[in-house]
Design a protein around this motif. Sequence first.
Motif, PDB file in Angstrom:
ATOM      1  N   ILE A 167       0.818  -1.219   0.000  1.00 39.60           N
ATOM      2  CA  ILE A 167       0.000   0.000   0.000  1.00 39.60           C
ATOM      3  C   ILE A 167       0.846   1.262   0.000  1.00 39.60           C
ATOM      4  N   ALA A 168       2.103   1.158   0.458  1.00 39.49           N
ATOM      5  CA  ALA A 168       2.910   2.368   0.597  1.00 39.49           C
ATOM      6  C   ALA A 168       4.387   2.029   0.616  1.00 39.49           C
ATOM      7  N   VAL A 169       5.199   3.028   0.269  1.00 38.71           N
ATOM      8  CA  VAL A 169       6.651   2.923   0.381  1.00 38.71           C
ATOM      9  C   VAL A 169       7.132   4.104   1.221  1.00 38.71           C
ATOM     10  N   ILE A 170       8.085   3.836   2.107  1.00 40.30           N
ATOM     11  CA  ILE A 170       8.643   4.865   2.988  1.00 40.30           C
ATOM     12  C   ILE A 170       9.973   5.350   2.420  1.00 40.30           C
ATOM     13  N   LEU A 171      10.188   6.663   2.463  1.00 37.54           N
ATOM     14  CA  LEU A 171      11.464   7.264   2.081  1.00 37.54           C
ATOM     15  C   LEU A 171      11.992   8.083   3.254  1.00 37.54           C
ATOM     16  N   CYS A 172      13.308   8.221   3.338  1.00 35.51           N
ATOM     17  CA  CYS A 172      13.906   9.073   4.368  1.00 35.51           C
ATOM     18  C   CYS A 172      15.254   9.577   3.864  1.00 35.51           C
ATOM     19  N   TYR A 173      15.257  10.810   3.344  1.00 34.04           N
ATOM     20  CA  TYR A 173      16.484  11.436   2.842  1.00 34.04           C
ATOM     21  C   TYR A 173      16.473  12.922   3.202  1.00 34.04           C
ATOM     22  N   PRO A 174      17.562  13.429   3.758  1.00 35.90           N
ATOM     23  CA  PRO A 174      18.758  12.739   4.221  1.00 35.90           C
ATOM     24  C   PRO A 174      18.409  11.657   5.230  1.00 35.90           C
ATOM     25  N   SER A 175      19.096  10.529   5.100  1.00 33.29           N
ATOM     26  CA  SER A 175      18.675   9.328   5.802  1.00 33.29           C
ATOM     27  C   SER A 175      19.113   9.308   7.259  1.00 33.29           C
ATOM     28  N   ASN A 176      18.218   8.852   8.092  1.00 27.82           N
ATOM     29  CA  ASN A 176      18.545   8.429   9.446  1.00 27.82           C
ATOM     30  C   ASN A 176      18.347   6.914   9.458  1.00 27.82           C
ATOM     31  N   PRO A 177      19.436   6.108   9.562  1.00 26.93           N
ATOM     32  CA  PRO A 177      20.719   6.467  10.143  1.00 26.93           C
ATOM     33  C   PRO A 177      21.871   6.686   9.153  1.00 26.93           C
ATOM     34  N   THR A 178      21.716   6.384   7.863  1.00 28.28           N
ATOM     35  CA  THR A 178      22.898   6.255   6.998  1.00 28.28           C
ATOM     36  C   THR A 178      23.444   7.586   6.486  1.00 28.28           C
ATOM     37  N   ALA A 179      22.664   8.666   6.609  1.00 26.46           N
ATOM     38  CA  ALA A 179      23.059  10.001   6.156  1.00 26.46           C
ATOM     39  C   ALA A 179      23.133  10.132   4.638  1.00 26.46           C
ATOM     40  N   CYS A 180      22.709   9.114   3.877  1.00 28.27           N
ATOM     41  CA  CYS A 180      22.741   9.248   2.418  1.00 28.27           C
ATOM     42  C   CYS A 180      21.632  10.202   1.965  1.00 28.27           C
ATOM     43  N   VAL A 181      21.830  10.801   0.804  1.00 26.44           N
ATOM     44  CA  VAL A 181      20.917  11.823   0.296  1.00 26.44           C
ATOM     45  C   VAL A 181      20.342  11.374  -1.049  1.00 26.44           C
ATOM     46  N   ALA A 182      19.221  11.993  -1.423  1.00 26.36           N
ATOM     47  CA  ALA A 182      18.580  11.704  -2.703  1.00 26.36           C
ATOM     48  C   ALA A 182      18.418  13.000  -3.488  1.00 26.36           C
ATOM     49  N   ASP A 183      18.436  12.885  -4.812  1.00 26.38           N
ATOM     50  CA  ASP A 183      18.236  14.075  -5.636  1.00 26.38           C
ATOM     51  C   ASP A 183      16.843  14.055  -6.252  1.00 26.38           C
ATOM     52  N   ILE A 184      16.508  15.121  -6.938  1.00 27.75           N
ATOM     53  CA  ILE A 184      15.154  15.268  -7.477  1.00 27.75           C
ATOM     54  C   ILE A 184      14.872  14.240  -8.565  1.00 27.75           C
ATOM     55  N   GLU A 185      15.909  13.789  -9.289  1.00 27.30           N
ATOM     56  CA  GLU A 185      15.692  12.772 -10.318  1.00 27.30           C
ATOM     57  C   GLU A 185      15.233  11.457  -9.684  1.00 27.30           C
ATOM     58  N   PHE A 186      15.825  11.107  -8.554  1.00 32.08           N
ATOM     59  CA  PHE A 186      15.386   9.911  -7.838  1.00 32.08           C
ATOM     60  C   PHE A 186      13.922  10.047  -7.436  1.00 32.08           C
ATOM     61  N   TYR A 187      13.550  11.204  -6.905  1.00 34.36           N
ATOM     62  CA  TYR A 187      12.157  11.406  -6.502  1.00 34.36           C
ATOM     63  C   TYR A 187      11.210  11.326  -7.702  1.00 34.36           C
ATOM     64  N   ARG A 188      11.649  11.826  -8.838  1.00 40.90           N
ATOM     65  CA  ARG A 188      10.801  11.735 -10.039  1.00 40.90           C
ATOM     66  C   ARG A 188      10.512  10.273 -10.384  1.00 40.90           C
TER      67      ARG A 188
END
Length: 405
Positions: A167-188
């Motif tokens: 039913i859903a997918v969870i995102l967390c960026y900047p990530s807790n705990p890994t600190a990795c980041v996502a850009d707008i292309e990933f979100y698209r």
Amino acid sequence: MDEFHKIRRLPPYVFEHVNRLKASARAAGADIIDLGMGNPDLPTPEHIVEKLVETVRKPRTNRYSASKGIPGLRRAQAAYYDRRFGVKLDPETQVVATLGSKEGFANMAQAITAPGDVVLVPNPSYPIHAFGFLMAGGVIRSIPSEPGPDFFHALERAIHHSTPKPIAVILCYPSNPTACVADIEFYRDVVAFARQHEIFVLSDLAYSEIYFTDTPPPSLLQVPGAMDIAVEFTSMSKTYSMPGWRMGFAVGNERLISALARVKSYLDYGAFTPIQVAAAAALNGPQDCVAEFRETYRKRRDAMVDAFARAGWEIPAPEASMFAWAPLPERFREIGSLEFSKLLVEKADVAVAPGIGFGEHGEGYVRIAMVENEQRIRQAARNVRRFLETAGETLHNVVPISARG
């Protein structure tokens, strides 16, 4: 006596092992440098505190508040999204104030989850992302934490092999705990996938203002069409150093926001009104304090990476968040993150968070929070250096994870 059903579904709280050791050591007089919990130590900016004090003295502000947030606070959050992300929100239908992002996630899970519903959660991840849905009767399927091809391969597998469909997918960026980041292309790409397969996206953006790169972290809601399927959670805890004030927000899709607001209306009357007024003042007022906090965390990050490297422990420099995601020193990998974290408390007077507490794929790492000043961080590194130099004497009685039943 048997545990209650919902309690049985929750695994033991891994962090409690370290917390008990920490409390015991402090009771014995040890000076524990606590880099475990992401609990900001910086003072709340004075103009926010002054607004709280001014408001709390006014008659009638001690009465019940509004569960979804007072109108001025919801307008302030909408204005923040417009300034920061160029995202237009209707304060009446697309914004709810929450008691921190943690409460928002937990109550969103209660609002949208039927027993047996499948939710896709990053592993490792902040615990409420999974356990909020477990407590609501859902089923968790793990996906990678890092954005990239493996993330989307996992989504495809989950869609084709999960029954019922997620039913859903969870995102967390900047990530807790890994600190990795996502850009707008990933979100698209995420939005396109979610719209194609008719699943919701719940995005945790609690660390949006703590970043060390030239480009600030984007919002999922900047993507056209995201508002049809997504809600994003933010928090004032880190941005304005207001952790104990418990103030956050959920914004986005009207149907999801309405469901969350309805559940909350049965459970709380919202945060204390003076806190909400002060939170609105924080969002509407000068933002110099946010930049100052960001620079403080940058200096702490640089001090930590440098000092721990000198101590013999190479830690990758995070690009964002108030955490470093540190691989265990090679000779400790066999014993696992929990035993290593316990050793650090016992032998180095330093507390960190074991990676296993964030999910099975967090094993082999610890999370280090930058919640002490640079002097204390360098002291922690000196303590760790002494521990690493004498580690051979302390490892003989520790059981490796591979040897446990």
